[in-house]
Enzyme design. Structure first.
Site, PDB file in Angstrom:
ATOM      1  N   ASN A   9       3.257  -5.244  -4.943  1.00  0.00           N
ATOM      2  CA  ASN A   9       4.272  -4.160  -4.735  1.00  0.00           C
ATOM      3  C   ASN A   9       4.799  -4.775  -3.242  1.00  0.00           C
ATOM      4  O   ASN A   9       3.858  -5.612  -2.261  1.00  0.00           O
ATOM      5  CB  ASN A   9       2.443  -3.250  -3.795  1.00  0.00           C
ATOM      6  CG  ASN A   9       3.039  -2.342  -2.648  1.00  0.00           C
ATOM      7  OD1 ASN A   9       4.276  -2.271  -2.667  1.00  0.00           O
ATOM      8  ND2 ASN A   9       2.136  -2.087  -2.199  1.00  0.00           N
ATOM      9  N   TRP A  10       5.952  -4.511  -3.277  1.00  0.00           N
ATOM     10  CA  TRP A  10       6.944  -5.897  -2.695  1.00  0.00           C
ATOM     11  C   TRP A  10       6.574  -5.009  -1.344  1.00  0.00           C
ATOM     12  O   TRP A  10       7.557  -5.301  -0.280  1.00  0.00           O
ATOM     13  CB  TRP A  10       8.283  -5.968  -3.128  1.00  0.00           C
ATOM     14  CG  TRP A  10       8.285  -6.541  -4.700  1.00  0.00           C
ATOM     15  CD1 TRP A  10       7.271  -6.982  -5.516  1.00  0.00           C
ATOM     16  CD2 TRP A  10       9.063  -7.007  -5.186  1.00  0.00           C
ATOM     17  NE1 TRP A  10       7.817  -7.364  -6.639  1.00  0.00           N
ATOM     18  CE2 TRP A  10       8.830  -7.558  -6.530  1.00  0.00           C
ATOM     19  CE3 TRP A  10      10.643  -6.075  -5.280  1.00  0.00           C
ATOM     20  CZ2 TRP A  10       9.717  -7.628  -7.732  1.00  0.00           C
ATOM     21  CZ3 TRP A  10      11.173  -6.729  -5.432  1.00  0.00           C
ATOM     22  CH2 TRP A  10      11.399  -7.732  -7.261  1.00  0.00           C
ATOM     23  N   LYS A  11       6.763  -3.445  -1.240  1.00  0.00           N
ATOM     24  CA  LYS A  11       6.919  -2.852   0.410  1.00  0.00           C
ATOM     25  C   LYS A  11       8.193  -3.630   0.967  1.00  0.00           C
ATOM     26  O   LYS A  11       9.216  -3.567  -0.025  1.00  0.00           O
ATOM     27  CB  LYS A  11       5.727  -3.429   1.054  1.00  0.00           C
ATOM     28  CG  LYS A  11       4.246  -3.023   0.821  1.00  0.00           C
ATOM     29  CD  LYS A  11       3.424  -3.462   1.576  1.00  0.00           C
ATOM     30  CE  LYS A  11       1.561  -3.604   1.134  1.00  0.00           C
ATOM     31  NZ  LYS A  11       1.578  -3.828   2.120  1.00  0.00           N
ATOM     32  N   HIS A 102      -0.531   5.559  -0.996  1.00  0.00           N
ATOM     33  CA  HIS A 102      -1.076   3.600  -0.083  1.00  0.00           C
ATOM     34  C   HIS A 102      -1.530   4.250   1.071  1.00  0.00           C
ATOM     35  O   HIS A 102      -0.527   4.684   1.758  1.00  0.00           O
ATOM     36  CB  HIS A 102       0.470   2.891  -0.478  1.00  0.00           C
ATOM     37  CG  HIS A 102       0.358   1.182   0.302  1.00  0.00           C
ATOM     38  ND1 HIS A 102      -0.134   1.640   1.215  1.00  0.00           N
ATOM     39  CD2 HIS A 102      -0.637  -0.046  -0.590  1.00  0.00           C
ATOM     40  CE1 HIS A 102      -0.525   0.295   1.705  1.00  0.00           C
ATOM     41  NE2 HIS A 102      -0.369  -0.680  -0.177  1.00  0.00           N
ATOM     42  N   GLU A 104      -0.432   2.631   4.020  1.00  0.00           N
ATOM     43  CA  GLU A 104       0.446   2.422   4.830  1.00  0.00           C
ATOM     44  C   GLU A 104       1.446   4.121   4.999  1.00  0.00           C
ATOM     45  O   GLU A 104       2.082   3.809   6.353  1.00  0.00           O
ATOM     46  CB  GLU A 104       1.693   1.367   4.505  1.00  0.00           C
ATOM     47  CG  GLU A 104       1.244   0.246   4.934  1.00  0.00           C
ATOM     48  CD  GLU A 104       1.154  -1.182   3.464  1.00  0.00           C
ATOM     49  OE1 GLU A 104       2.174  -1.089   2.914  1.00  0.00           O
ATOM     50  OE2 GLU A 104      -0.001  -1.966   3.794  1.00  0.00           O
ATOM     51  N   GLU A 174      -7.777   0.483  -2.601  1.00  0.00           N
ATOM     52  CA  GLU A 174      -7.555  -0.880  -1.593  1.00  0.00           C
ATOM     53  C   GLU A 174      -8.013   0.010  -0.027  1.00  0.00           C
ATOM     54  O   GLU A 174      -7.670   1.122   0.501  1.00  0.00           O
ATOM     55  CB  GLU A 174      -5.992  -0.493  -1.529  1.00  0.00           C
ATOM     56  CG  GLU A 174      -5.400  -0.761  -2.521  1.00  0.00           C
ATOM     57  CD  GLU A 174      -3.683  -1.278  -2.087  1.00  0.00           C
ATOM     58  OE1 GLU A 174      -3.354  -2.039  -3.408  1.00  0.00           O
ATOM     59  OE2 GLU A 174      -3.837  -0.907  -1.370  1.00  0.00           O
ATOM     60  N   GLY A 180      -3.400  -6.959   3.584  1.00  0.00           N
ATOM     61  CA  GLY A 180      -2.386  -7.640   4.637  1.00  0.00           C
ATOM     62  C   GLY A 180      -2.892  -8.676   6.021  1.00  0.00           C
ATOM     63  O   GLY A 180      -2.823  -8.719   6.622  1.00  0.00           O
ATOM     64  N   SER A 220      -5.045  -8.279  -0.152  1.00  0.00           N
ATOM     65  CA  SER A 220      -5.785  -9.320   0.087  1.00  0.00           C
ATOM     66  C   SER A 220      -5.917 -10.853  -1.133  1.00  0.00           C
ATOM     67  O   SER A 220      -6.868 -11.102  -1.113  1.00  0.00           O
ATOM     68  CB  SER A 220      -6.898 -10.200   1.490  1.00  0.00           C
ATOM     69  OG  SER A 220      -6.044  -9.660   2.218  1.00  0.00           O
ATOM     70  N   GLY A 241       0.114  -7.183  -2.438  1.00  0.00           N
ATOM     71  CA  GLY A 241       0.895  -6.743  -1.821  1.00  0.00           C
ATOM     72  C   GLY A 241       1.549  -8.658  -1.922  1.00  0.00           C
ATOM     73  O   GLY A 241       2.136  -8.961  -2.450  1.00  0.00           O
ATOM     74  N   GLY A 242       1.371  -9.152  -0.501  1.00  0.00           N
ATOM     75  CA  GLY A 242       1.515 -10.304  -0.382  1.00  0.00           C
ATOM     76  C   GLY A 242       1.643 -11.157  -0.937  1.00  0.00           C
ATOM     77  O   GLY A 242       2.673 -12.191  -1.621  1.00  0.00           O
TER      78      GLY A 242
END
Ligand code: PGA
Length: 257
Positions: A9-11, A102, A104, A174, A180, A220, A241-242
């Site tokens: 997930n590149w956000k 998600h 966010e 999640e 994150g 994470s 993500g990251g």
């Protein structure tokens, strides 16, 4: 056997050219010797920003087992919703998946269970696989109501589906406190929640559907901790993500089964 998946997930990260380079690099490495012979090679998904999507889809077409999806979709098929993107539009790019719910989106864009049920419906009507995200916030875990929180998210957004439709859904657990933050759920915490979600599915849809549902862990996850998470019985891969923004880190996770 249910599908193993590693999804990036590149956000809201990476310019257009940076994003395409990343997708190309990951696909190139996946082709290299050693990776294709892995005992378990998961399905790989990219969730780039909308802008990058159709070109990332083209890059994925060259690589078996890799596909792309959108990070969100609207509930309606079309209309006066400036700035929004619909499921038919996503489908028309050749994308195959869409993230729904998600944390966010829930936190910053006020997406609630009812809206998310509508997004799941829009995705399925357009033959897109919804990757439905659920997970508790830190105070909810501290109050020990995390099972109640996750069960109500899953039940409200998904359990109105018939068995056939539910079989097309992927779930991502999640925990919000792990996203994150660099704090990962322990393998035991992840397994406990995944087993709980699978039990809910079994009670509603039966053993076969429960056994066939892919449940990903997100929060994470990185090349160092992926193996201990993915070795858990009910953890079928990750939503990353990251660590999905660097080709070698993402590849390290893909190789962690
Ligand atoms: P993270 O994000 O890996 O950076 O924690 C996961 C996600 O939000 O899907």
């Amino acid at each position: 056997m249910r599908k193993k998946i590693v999804a990036g997930n590149w956000k809201m990260n990476l310019t257009y050219s940076e994003g395409l380079s990343l997708a190309e690099e990951v696909c190139k490495i996946l082709n290299e010797k050693g990776i294709q012979d892995l005992e378990v090679l998961p399905e790989v998904l990219f969730f780039p920003p909308y802008l990058h999507l159709s070109q990332v889809v083209s890059i994925c077409k060259e690589q078996e087992g890799v596909s792309a999806g959108a990070q969100n979709c609207h509930t309606e098929a079309k209309g006066a919703y400036t700035g929004e993107i619909s499921a038919p539009m996503i489908k028309s790019t050749g994308a195959t998946h869409v993230l729904v719910g998600h944390s966010e989106r829930r936190a910053y864009f006020s997406e609630d269970d009812q809206m998310l049920a509508g997004k799941v419906k829009a995705a399925l009507e357009n033959d897109l696989t919804p990757v439905f995200c659920c997970g508790e916030k830190l105070p909810e875990r501290e109050k020990e109501i995390h099972f109640e929180v996750v069960s109500s998210q899953v039940e409200n957004a998904l359990f109105w589906l018939d068995n056939n439709s539910f079989n097309k859904v992927v779930i991502a657990y999640e925990p919000v406190w792990a996203i994150g933050t660099g704090v990962t759920a322990s393998p035991e915490q992840a397994q406990e929640m995944h087993a709980f979600i699978r039990k809910l599915i079994k009670e509603k849809y039966g053993e076969e559907t429960a056994e066939n549902t892919t449940i990903l862990y997100g929060g994470s996850c990185n090349p160092k901790n992926a193996q201990s998470l993915f070795s858990q019985k009910d953890v079928d891969g990750g939503l990353i993500g990251g660590a999905s923004l660097k080709a070698m880190d993402f590849i390290g996770i893909i190789k962690s089964f």
